[in-house]
Scaffold this active site. Structure first.
Site, short mmCIF file in Angstrom:
data_model
loop_
_atom_site.label_atom_id
_atom_site.label_comp_id
_atom_site.label_asym_id
_atom_site.label_seq_id
_atom_site.Cartn_x
_atom_site.Cartn_y
_atom_site.Cartn_z
CD1 TRP A 63 -27.06 51.26 -28.78
CD2 TRP A 63 -26.51 52.75 -30.36
NE1 TRP A 63 -26.16 52.16 -28.23
CE2 TRP A 63 -25.82 53.08 -29.18
CE3 TRP A 63 -26.33 53.55 -31.49
CZ2 TRP A 63 -24.96 54.17 -29.09
CZ3 TRP A 63 -25.47 54.63 -31.41
CH2 TRP A 63 -24.80 54.94 -30.23
CG ASP B 105 -24.13 51.97 -36.32
OD1 ASP B 105 -22.89 52.01 -36.23
OD2 ASP B 105 -24.88 52.18 -35.35
CE LYS C 157 -18.77 49.05 -29.70
NZ LYS C 157 -19.49 50.30 -29.40
N1 PLA Z 1 -23.69 51.93 -33.04
C1 PLA Z 1 -24.05 50.82 -32.38
C2 PLA Z 1 -24.92 49.82 -33.05
C3 PLA Z 1 -23.61 50.62 -31.06
O1 PLA Z 1 -23.98 49.52 -30.42
C4 PLA Z 1 -22.79 51.59 -30.45
C5 PLA Z 1 -22.32 51.43 -29.04
C6 PLA Z 1 -22.42 52.71 -31.21
C7 PLA Z 1 -22.89 52.84 -32.50
C8 PLA Z 1 -21.56 53.81 -30.70
O2 PLA Z 1 -20.37 53.50 -30.17
P1 PLA Z 1 -19.21 54.57 -30.05
O3 PLA Z 1 -19.81 55.93 -30.12
O4 PLA Z 1 -18.55 54.30 -28.74
O5 PLA Z 1 -18.31 54.30 -31.18
N2 PLA Z 1 -23.18 50.74 -28.17
C9 PLA Z 1 -22.78 50.41 -26.79
C10 PLA Z 1 -22.40 51.63 -25.98
C11 PLA Z 1 -21.59 49.47 -26.80
C12 PLA Z 1 -23.38 52.77 -25.97
O6 PLA Z 1 -24.58 52.56 -25.81
O7 PLA Z 1 -22.89 53.88 -26.16
C13 PLA Z 1 -23.96 49.67 -26.16
O8 PLA Z 1 -23.84 49.23 -25.01
O9 PLA Z 1 -24.99 49.49 -26.84
#
Ligand code: PLA
Length: 457
Positions: free
Chosen positions: A185, A266, A302
């Site tokens: 991510w 995570d 989510k």
């Molecule tokens: N960790 C991972 C692996 C994630 O994909 C995301 C969110 C988070 C943490 C953090 O989410 P939160 O802070 O809202 O709890 N990833 C998203 C959104 C869904 C983003 O980038 O913030 C994504 O589209 O990858």
């Protein structure tokens, strides 16, 4: 001027000093712990700003748009009717509308009826939430909970929890580095960079097999200095959608244990990968069963659709309750100057839903439905691609991936074509969020992917 970062000598510099004195209130009072942000390097730029009386922010460049959230901004600006936002991982209904879970509405109505106040929460968050979140993650009868060996702090969703843990690592393990998967991510790197925690990557994705590079992963974790932190996605790896098998998780745990590394999970998608909360927590539980100390960041964005409520937690499983108390005290100490204490609304929703057997059951059902809808569009996308693409390319990797995302293998130019020609918004690493796709749009998406894959290099 004890606080200035350089010695003021020239008349011009005195002018700046005078100006900064005015801007600071004109008293020139000593402000301990605060430094004037002028160094020799940016001094001339500041001088120019003063001379022509333009903004003092001349030295601040424009930041690039965020690779994920910036996609939503671009999507909103597009006026084409065909547009489709597969960028951010946010669940949509078949009508492509945001979805508030019925069980969340129910919990909120109850909260409204009770007329609870809006007093500050303690630094560590809502006690009922912390209890519920740890039980959901580890299982209510897990000995680590019964023995009081988990330090749990409600924090600002997954991101804030990761950031807090990163600050903790930076403070108490300044020599350690964090290993992150390649790819991961995108925000993971930002989080550790901003917390000044060094990181390096371990191999994870193998483009040849569009699967897990398990050998590479193990070799890289093995080669890292003893005592490193290993960041692992508990389930539904983002962006690849490729998770280790249970047997592979065992081997990963073996190496981590051997090397005295610290596993750092995570967990942003518990219940969203398989539809089962327990199954999606099995990787974490396996490490805990081995008696290891473990970090786990959790998010309810989510699985409960609480994106904007910023509700999540950082859990640290420790070897003894007394250690957990100390760790928790230091996490609180880090949180206090960052954001003081966390928001209450989402915490109450989670505590109410998890704490009430009827609502808990409803949540599980709604989660299964959401995960089921994603599985259906995944299948339909695969069917459409296989039927339409006459080249013989095998698209079955899409079915092997799990969770919200599919990692299509499209490169940046091909992803640009998806957006520029087809108005399909996605991240430039070729990731698409299937949670933003409807059955009705699968064929259109398949046409766009086939065009981009075969006609753009
Ligand atoms: N960790 C991972 C692996 C994630 O994909 C995301 C969110 C988070 C943490 C953090 O989410 P939160 O802070 O809202 O709890 N990833 C998203 C959104 C869904 C983003 O980038 O913030 C994504 O589209 O990858």
């Amino acid at each position: 001027m004890a606080s200035a970062a350089f010695t003021v000598s020239s008349p011009a510099a005195s002018a700046v000093a005078a100006r900064s004195k005015v801007l600071r209130g004109g008293k020139g009072e000593a402000r301990t712990g605060c430094r004037v942000g002028i160094t020799r390097k940016n001094f001339s730029r500041v001088m120019m700003a003063v001379a022509v009386d333009i903004s003092r922010f001349e030295g601040v460049p424009m930041a690039p748009p965020d690779p994920i959230l910036g996609v939503s901004e671009a999507f909103r600006a597009d006026k084409n009717d065909l547009k489709l936002n597969l960028g951010v991982g946010a669940y949509r209904t078949e009508e492509l509308q945001p979805y508030v879970l019925n069980v969340v509405k129910k919990a909120e109505n109850l909260m409204l009826e009770k007329g609870e106040n809006k007093e500050y929460l303690p630094i560590e968050g809502l006690a009922a939430f912390n209890k519920a979140t740890a039980e959901l993650l580890f299982g209510a009868d897990n000995p680590v909970i019964k023995q009081g060996r988990v330090a749990t702090l409600q924090s600002l969703s997954g991101t804030g929890s990761l950031r807090l843990a990163a600050a903790f690592i930076q403070r108490y393990f300044p020599e350690a580095k964090v290993l992150i998967s390649s790819p991961t991510w995108g925000n993971h790197k930002n989080i550790f960079n901003d917390a000044r925690v060094p990181w390096s990557e371990y191999r994870y994705y193998d483009p040849k097999t569009v699967g897990l590079d398990f050998e590479g992963m193990i070799a890289d974790i093995q080669a890292a200095p003893d005592g490193s932190f290993v960041l692992l996605h508990g389930c539904a790896h983002n962006p690849t959608g490729i998770d280790p098998t249970p047997e592979q998780w065992e081997k990963i745990a073996d190496v981590i244990q051997e090397k005295k590394h610290m596993p750092f999970f995570d967990v942003a998608y518990q219940g969203f990968a398989s539809g089962s909360l327990d199954e999606d927590a099995s990787s974490v539980r396996l490490f805990v069963e081995r008696g290891l100390e473990v970090f786990v960041a959790q998010s309810y964005s989510k699985n409960l659709g609480l994106y904007a409520e910023r509700i999540g937690a950082i859990n640290v499983v420790c070897s003894a309750p007394e250690v957990a108390n100390r760790v928790k005290s230091q996490l609180k100490r880090l949180a206090r100057p960052m954001y003081s204490n966390p928001p209450i609304h989402g915490a109450r929703i989670v505590a109410n839903v998890v704490g009430d057997p009827a609502m808990f059951g409803e949540w599980k059902q709604e989660m299964e439905e959401m995960a089921g809808r994603i599985k259906n569009v995944r299948q339909k996308l695969y069917d459409s691609l296989s039927a339409k693409d006459k080249s013989g390319k095998d698209w079955s990797f899409i079915l092997r991936q799990i969770g919200m995302f599919s990692y299509t293998g499209l490169n940046k130019t091909q992803s640009d074509n998806m957006t520029d020609k087809w108005h399909i918004y996605m991240t430039k690493d070729g990731r698409i969020s299937l949670a933003g796709l409807s059955l009705a749009k699968c064929e259109y998406l398949a046409d766009a992917i086939i065009d981009s894959f075969h006609n753009v290099s």
